[in-house]
Design a protein around this motif. Structure first.
Motif, PDB file in Angstrom:
ATOM      1  N   ARG A 259      81.129   3.259  18.710  1.00  0.00           N
ATOM      2  CA  ARG A 259      79.961   3.639  18.250  1.00  0.00           C
ATOM      3  C   ARG A 259      78.933   4.008  18.391  1.00  0.00           C
ATOM      4  O   ARG A 259      78.501   4.587  19.954  1.00  0.00           O
ATOM      5  CB  ARG A 259      79.062   1.389  19.128  1.00  0.00           C
ATOM      6  CG  ARG A 259      80.454   0.703  18.138  1.00  0.00           C
ATOM      7  CD  ARG A 259      80.218  -0.402  18.134  1.00  0.00           C
ATOM      8  NE  ARG A 259      80.166  -1.570  19.867  1.00  0.00           N
ATOM      9  CZ  ARG A 259      79.782  -2.646  19.991  1.00  0.00           C
ATOM     10  NH1 ARG A 259      80.124  -2.941  19.244  1.00  0.00           N
ATOM     11  NH2 ARG A 259      79.842  -2.634  21.499  1.00  0.00           N
ATOM     12  N   ALA A 260      77.976   4.135  17.913  1.00  0.00           N
ATOM     13  CA  ALA A 260      76.427   4.630  18.092  1.00  0.00           C
ATOM     14  C   ALA A 260      76.139   4.128  19.114  1.00  0.00           C
ATOM     15  O   ALA A 260      75.724   2.892  19.451  1.00  0.00           O
ATOM     16  CB  ALA A 260      75.788   5.635  16.991  1.00  0.00           C
ATOM     17  N   GLU A 261      74.795   5.073  19.564  1.00  0.00           N
ATOM     18  CA  GLU A 261      73.709   4.191  20.609  1.00  0.00           C
ATOM     19  C   GLU A 261      73.260   3.171  20.111  1.00  0.00           C
ATOM     20  O   GLU A 261      72.295   2.590  20.683  1.00  0.00           O
ATOM     21  CB  GLU A 261      72.775   5.243  20.990  1.00  0.00           C
ATOM     22  CG  GLU A 261      71.803   4.846  22.038  1.00  0.00           C
ATOM     23  CD  GLU A 261      71.900   4.330  23.097  1.00  0.00           C
ATOM     24  OE1 GLU A 261      71.351   3.882  24.374  1.00  0.00           O
ATOM     25  OE2 GLU A 261      73.385   4.743  23.672  1.00  0.00           O
ATOM     26  N   ASP A 262      72.474   3.618  18.764  1.00  0.00           N
ATOM     27  CA  ASP A 262      71.846   1.757  18.243  1.00  0.00           C
ATOM     28  C   ASP A 262      72.450   0.957  17.833  1.00  0.00           C
ATOM     29  O   ASP A 262      72.350   0.246  17.164  1.00  0.00           O
ATOM     30  CB  ASP A 262      71.142   3.152  17.027  1.00  0.00           C
ATOM     31  CG  ASP A 262      71.554   3.340  15.366  1.00  0.00           C
ATOM     32  OD1 ASP A 262      73.012   3.410  16.062  1.00  0.00           O
ATOM     33  OD2 ASP A 262      71.055   3.560  15.088  1.00  0.00           O
ATOM     34  N   LEU A 263      74.148   0.882  17.988  1.00  0.00           N
ATOM     35  CA  LEU A 263      74.986   0.318  17.352  1.00  0.00           C
ATOM     36  C   LEU A 263      75.691  -0.601  18.868  1.00  0.00           C
ATOM     37  O   LEU A 263      75.428  -0.014  19.558  1.00  0.00           O
ATOM     38  CB  LEU A 263      76.063   0.525  16.683  1.00  0.00           C
ATOM     39  CG  LEU A 263      75.329   1.246  15.361  1.00  0.00           C
ATOM     40  CD1 LEU A 263      76.599   1.789  14.826  1.00  0.00           C
ATOM     41  CD2 LEU A 263      75.132   0.637  14.537  1.00  0.00           C
ATOM     42  N   GLY A 264      76.053  -2.010  18.560  1.00  0.00           N
ATOM     43  CA  GLY A 264      77.049  -2.656  19.694  1.00  0.00           C
ATOM     44  C   GLY A 264      76.382  -4.171  19.260  1.00  0.00           C
ATOM     45  O   GLY A 264      76.259  -4.687  18.332  1.00  0.00           O
ATOM     46  N   SER A 265      77.047  -5.023  20.070  1.00  0.00           N
ATOM     47  CA  SER A 265      77.260  -6.186  20.025  1.00  0.00           C
ATOM     48  C   SER A 265      76.142  -6.716  21.381  1.00  0.00           C
ATOM     49  O   SER A 265      75.846  -6.778  22.017  1.00  0.00           O
ATOM     50  CB  SER A 265      78.989  -6.873  20.838  1.00  0.00           C
ATOM     51  OG  SER A 265      80.000  -6.276  20.567  1.00  0.00           O
ATOM     52  N   VAL A 266      76.196  -8.163  20.397  1.00  0.00           N
ATOM     53  CA  VAL A 266      74.944  -9.018  20.806  1.00  0.00           C
ATOM     54  C   VAL A 266      74.833 -10.715  20.818  1.00  0.00           C
ATOM     55  O   VAL A 266      75.523 -10.495  22.444  1.00  0.00           O
ATOM     56  CB  VAL A 266      73.421  -8.737  19.978  1.00  0.00           C
ATOM     57  CG1 VAL A 266      72.248  -9.346  20.320  1.00  0.00           C
ATOM     58  CG2 VAL A 266      73.413  -7.370  18.581  1.00  0.00           C
ATOM     59  N   GLY A 267      75.154 -10.755  20.214  1.00  0.00           N
ATOM     60  CA  GLY A 267      75.215 -13.223  20.725  1.00  0.00           C
ATOM     61  C   GLY A 267      76.311 -13.171  20.234  1.00  0.00           C
ATOM     62  O   GLY A 267      77.155 -12.560  19.717  1.00  0.00           O
ATOM     63  N   THR A 268      76.958 -13.879  21.045  1.00  0.00           N
ATOM     64  CA  THR A 268      78.463 -14.921  21.035  1.00  0.00           C
ATOM     65  C   THR A 268      78.409 -16.226  20.423  1.00  0.00           C
ATOM     66  O   THR A 268      77.744 -16.553  21.286  1.00  0.00           O
ATOM     67  CB  THR A 268      79.105 -13.838  22.133  1.00  0.00           C
ATOM     68  OG1 THR A 268      78.869 -14.988  23.102  1.00  0.00           O
ATOM     69  CG2 THR A 268      79.311 -13.040  22.063  1.00  0.00           C
ATOM     70  N   ALA A 269      79.653 -16.257  19.792  1.00  0.00           N
ATOM     71  CA  ALA A 269      79.548 -17.680  19.638  1.00  0.00           C
ATOM     72  C   ALA A 269      80.771 -18.168  19.711  1.00  0.00           C
ATOM     73  O   ALA A 269      82.182 -17.769  18.872  1.00  0.00           O
ATOM     74  CB  ALA A 269      78.922 -18.251  18.214  1.00  0.00           C
ATOM     75  N   VAL A 270      81.122 -19.520  19.887  1.00  0.00           N
ATOM     76  CA  VAL A 270      82.783 -19.440  20.410  1.00  0.00           C
ATOM     77  C   VAL A 270      83.557 -21.307  19.638  1.00  0.00           C
ATOM     78  O   VAL A 270      82.769 -21.734  19.518  1.00  0.00           O
ATOM     79  CB  VAL A 270      83.580 -19.569  21.664  1.00  0.00           C
ATOM     80  CG1 VAL A 270      84.672 -19.791  22.167  1.00  0.00           C
ATOM     81  CG2 VAL A 270      83.557 -18.615  22.609  1.00  0.00           C
ATOM     82  N   ALA A 271      84.846 -20.927  19.037  1.00  0.00           N
ATOM     83  CA  ALA A 271      85.083 -22.492  18.378  1.00  0.00           C
ATOM     84  C   ALA A 271      86.019 -21.950  16.949  1.00  0.00           C
ATOM     85  O   ALA A 271      86.389 -20.998  17.451  1.00  0.00           O
ATOM     86  CB  ALA A 271      83.661 -22.865  16.763  1.00  0.00           C
ATOM     87  N   ASP A 272      86.410 -23.289  16.582  1.00  0.00           N
ATOM     88  CA  ASP A 272      87.448 -22.729  16.226  1.00  0.00           C
ATOM     89  C   ASP A 272      87.587 -23.272  14.644  1.00  0.00           C
ATOM     90  O   ASP A 272      87.720 -24.317  14.172  1.00  0.00           O
ATOM     91  CB  ASP A 272      88.812 -24.941  16.782  1.00  0.00           C
ATOM     92  CG  ASP A 272      90.097 -24.798  16.160  1.00  0.00           C
ATOM     93  OD1 ASP A 272      90.966 -24.110  15.347  1.00  0.00           O
ATOM     94  OD2 ASP A 272      90.608 -25.870  16.034  1.00  0.00           O
ATOM     95  N   TYR A 273      86.796 -22.026  14.202  1.00  0.00           N
ATOM     96  CA  TYR A 273      86.980 -22.298  13.026  1.00  0.00           C
ATOM     97  C   TYR A 273      87.997 -22.481  12.231  1.00  0.00           C
ATOM     98  O   TYR A 273      87.168 -22.823  11.077  1.00  0.00           O
ATOM     99  CB  TYR A 273      85.431 -21.018  12.502  1.00  0.00           C
ATOM    100  CG  TYR A 273      87.227 -19.464  12.106  1.00  0.00           C
ATOM    101  CD1 TYR A 273      87.481 -19.442  11.028  1.00  0.00           C
ATOM    102  CD2 TYR A 273      87.669 -18.995  13.248  1.00  0.00           C
ATOM    103  CE1 TYR A 273      88.548 -18.802  10.492  1.00  0.00           C
ATOM    104  CE2 TYR A 273      89.175 -17.805  12.743  1.00  0.00           C
ATOM    105  CZ  TYR A 273      88.493 -17.870  11.187  1.00  0.00           C
ATOM    106  OH  TYR A 273      89.390 -16.577  10.770  1.00  0.00           O
ATOM    107  N   ASP A 274      88.819 -22.142  12.202  1.00  0.00           N
ATOM    108  CA  ASP A 274      89.624 -22.040  10.977  1.00  0.00           C
ATOM    109  C   ASP A 274      90.970 -23.770  11.353  1.00  0.00           C
ATOM    110  O   ASP A 274      91.896 -23.663  10.720  1.00  0.00           O
ATOM    111  CB  ASP A 274      91.067 -21.641  11.160  1.00  0.00           C
ATOM    112  CG  ASP A 274      91.224 -20.754  12.837  1.00  0.00           C
ATOM    113  OD1 ASP A 274      91.489 -21.399  13.726  1.00  0.00           O
ATOM    114  OD2 ASP A 274      92.032 -19.402  12.901  1.00  0.00           O
ATOM    115  N   ASN A 275      90.709 -24.317  12.654  1.00  0.00           N
ATOM    116  CA  ASN A 275      90.900 -25.396  12.898  1.00  0.00           C
ATOM    117  C   ASN A 275      92.471 -25.603  13.510  1.00  0.00           C
ATOM    118  O   ASN A 275      93.490 -26.233  12.173  1.00  0.00           O
ATOM    119  CB  ASN A 275      91.040 -26.194  11.994  1.00  0.00           C
ATOM    120  CG  ASN A 275      89.173 -26.916  11.641  1.00  0.00           C
ATOM    121  OD1 ASN A 275      88.470 -26.638  11.909  1.00  0.00           O
ATOM    122  ND2 ASN A 275      89.352 -27.079  10.374  1.00  0.00           N
ATOM    123  N   ASP A 276      92.545 -24.516  14.152  1.00  0.00           N
ATOM    124  CA  ASP A 276      94.701 -24.050  13.952  1.00  0.00           C
ATOM    125  C   ASP A 276      94.489 -24.877  16.162  1.00  0.00           C
ATOM    126  O   ASP A 276      95.721 -24.693  16.299  1.00  0.00           O
ATOM    127  CB  ASP A 276      94.822 -23.321  14.463  1.00  0.00           C
ATOM    128  CG  ASP A 276      94.950 -21.431  14.821  1.00  0.00           C
ATOM    129  OD1 ASP A 276      93.282 -22.365  15.503  1.00  0.00           O
ATOM    130  OD2 ASP A 276      94.553 -20.795  15.542  1.00  0.00           O
TER     131      ASP A 276
END
Length: 507
Positions: A259-276
């Motif tokens: 990834r370029a210097e101006d890109l990247g990961s920020v906030g995260t969120a965990v859940a069972d979105y697909d109900n499996d």
């Protein structure tokens, strides 16, 4: 290992919740059309003047005073921090009265009962160097900074803190992420802390913003996904169960190299979105957002491409919540553009056919740039929404969810405590299954998310149309083992306007 569990009722009767329920309680088998599931989400701003100040960054919910409803901490830049005490559904700022009105720029906040005295304590992290982060011990509703006394005084450009029991000994350890120095892990040794960063191997030196702790491989202990900025690769630290961690992100194809210097990961969120029944991970990003779908075997696939969740919005944070109580989790994603006070946010409604943006027009003008957190502050059965915007012209609105009463009560809220009744089970997975139709979904007791925040409170299950009892299976890590316990025959309608409390380790 199967362990024992007891369930109890914890009854709360806030005025607003009672007022919203007119007449007799609805039956559980009311038709979908009668419950208004086709309506667009409707939110109303609460106490608009109070929640209009600019500069807010992190927000986190907890019942700090033990009165049975959730209170809200908001950290600011350019203004003192605030603690909004909930008084039967309305709020008053008591930060100055209880010792939490720090004026330094606050970027991170985590609630957790580190001393196991029955009330949640608060860790806050600052943006500037040379200012030690603080651990406020809650002494009966007032707060005293004990960071230096217990061994967690440190400074740096702080991001995600988390109280988690990584070693399964029954108390809360403390993890803190930084943008400018290695991340730090402190082991709780009876109410004081020992820095175990080096021996654990989790001291990621990359520029970290978000971290989510959850059991990614089904062995019971908590692993840590680390979201890194400025082109740095992400990390996924697998817990080996012996106090050490290995970064397996590259081996899993989850590191996002190149990834370029101006890109990247920020906030995260965990859940069972697909109900499996397993936990998935959304990563808000500078660049295309990512949805890591759990394959159930310790591996993940990016399910975002080709869906609305793959947008390149300059996203900062996200949170999952079932805003319409249809049994499918929805996702609020906020964005940040330095030139725009109200850069557009997104509310993606989830369902069996995927996601679509349903953000009401009224919320486009008062969105977030950083903090986003769902919580049912008025205990009426639907999740409300707290946002923060740190722009000079931004606000930090609190939105009440105006779901019709017949739909809002179609839910179940579950709190998990230890044998002594303490809130120290962050990272526990709660799985609900309805016996009549097999509906299944899982939730994680909060270990951090939104924007550099962690709350203490119940998990919320929206329930699709249908009737009948449900079972709840709880999985947690204790004494080196994965432990589970299941209670069956729970009637959700018996817990309207209250929380169901699950107490672990009780015979």
């Amino acid at each position: 290992m199967t362990a024992s569990l007891r369930w109890t009722r914890l009854l709360f009767l806030p005025v607003l919740a009672l007022a919203a329920c007119d007449g007799d309680a609805p039956s559980a088998d009311d038709s979908e059309a009668a419950q208004g599931t086709d309506l667009s989400p409707a939110f109303s701003r609460l106490q608009e003047e109070m929640f209009s100040s600019p500069g807010a960054q992190t927000n986190a919910w907890a019942d700090y005073d033990g009165d049975g409803d959730l209170d809200l901490f908001v950290g600011f830049r350019g203004a003192p921090n605030r603690l909004y005490r909930s008084d039967q559904g309305s709020f008053v700022d008591v930060a100055a009265d209880v010792g939490l009105a720090a004026a330094e720029e606050t970027r991170a906040a985590a609630w957790g009962d580190f001393d196991q005295d029955g009330d949640p304590d608060l860790y806050i992290g600052f943006a500037a160097l040379g200012i030690d982060n603080r651990l406020y011990r809650n002494d009966g509703g007032t707060f005293v900074d004990v960071a230096g006394d217990v061994g967690v005084a440190q400074s740096g450009t702080t991001r995600q803190p988390a109280f988690i029991d990584y070693d399964g000994d029954g108390d809360l350890d403390l993890f803190v992420a930084f943008r400018d120095r290695p991340n730090t892990l402190f082991r709780n040794d009876g109410g004081s802390f020992t820095d175990v960063t080096d021996e654990s191997g989790i001291g990621d030196e990359r520029r970290t913003v978000g971290v989510s702790w959850f059991d990614m491989d089904g062995d019971g202990d908590l692993d840590a996904f680390v979201a890194n900025q400025n082109g740095d690769e992400d990390g996924f630290f697998r817990n080996n169960g012996d106090g050490t961690f290995d970064d397996v992100a590259a081996a899993l194809g989850m590191n996002q190299p190149g990834r370029a210097e101006d890109l990247g990961s920020v906030g995260t969120a965990v859940a069972d979105y697909d109900n499996d029944g397993d936990l998935d991970l959304f990563v808000a990003s500078y660049g295309p957002d990512v949805l890591w779908q759990n394959q159930g075997d310790g591996t993940f696939v990016d399910a975002a491409p080709g869906t609305p969740l793959a947008g390149d919005h300059h996203s900062v944070a996200a949170d999952w919540g079932d805003v319409d109580n249809d049994g499918w989790l929805d996702l609020y994603v906020d964005t940040f553009l330095a030139s725009e006070a109200e850069a557009r946010d997104y509310l993606f409604r989830g369902g069996p056919d995927g996601f679509r943006d349903v953000l009401p027009a009224s919320m486009l003008e008062r969105g977030a740039s950083h903090g986003v957190r769902f919580a049912d502050y008025d205990i009426d059965g639907d999740v409300d929404l707290s946002l923060t915007n740190n722009h000079a012209d931004g606000t930090h609105p609190l939105y009440r969810n105006d779901l019709p009463p017949r739909q809002s009560v179609r839910s179940l809220q579950v709190a998990v405590v230890d044998q002594a009744g303490h809130w120290v089970r962050a990272g526990t997975t709660v799985t609900l299954r309805r016996e009549s139709d097999g509906f299944t979904s899982a939730r994680l007791i909060d270990t951090g998310g939104g924007y550099a925040s962690q709350g203490v409170g119940p998990v919320h299950f929206g329930l699709p149309p249908g009737a009948g009892p449900v079972s709840l299976t709880v999985a947690w890590f204790e004494a080196g083992e994965r432990r589970t316990s299941t209670v069956s025959g729970i009637q959700p309608e018996a817990f309207r306007f209250q929380w169901l409390v699950l107490q672990l380790g009780v015979g």
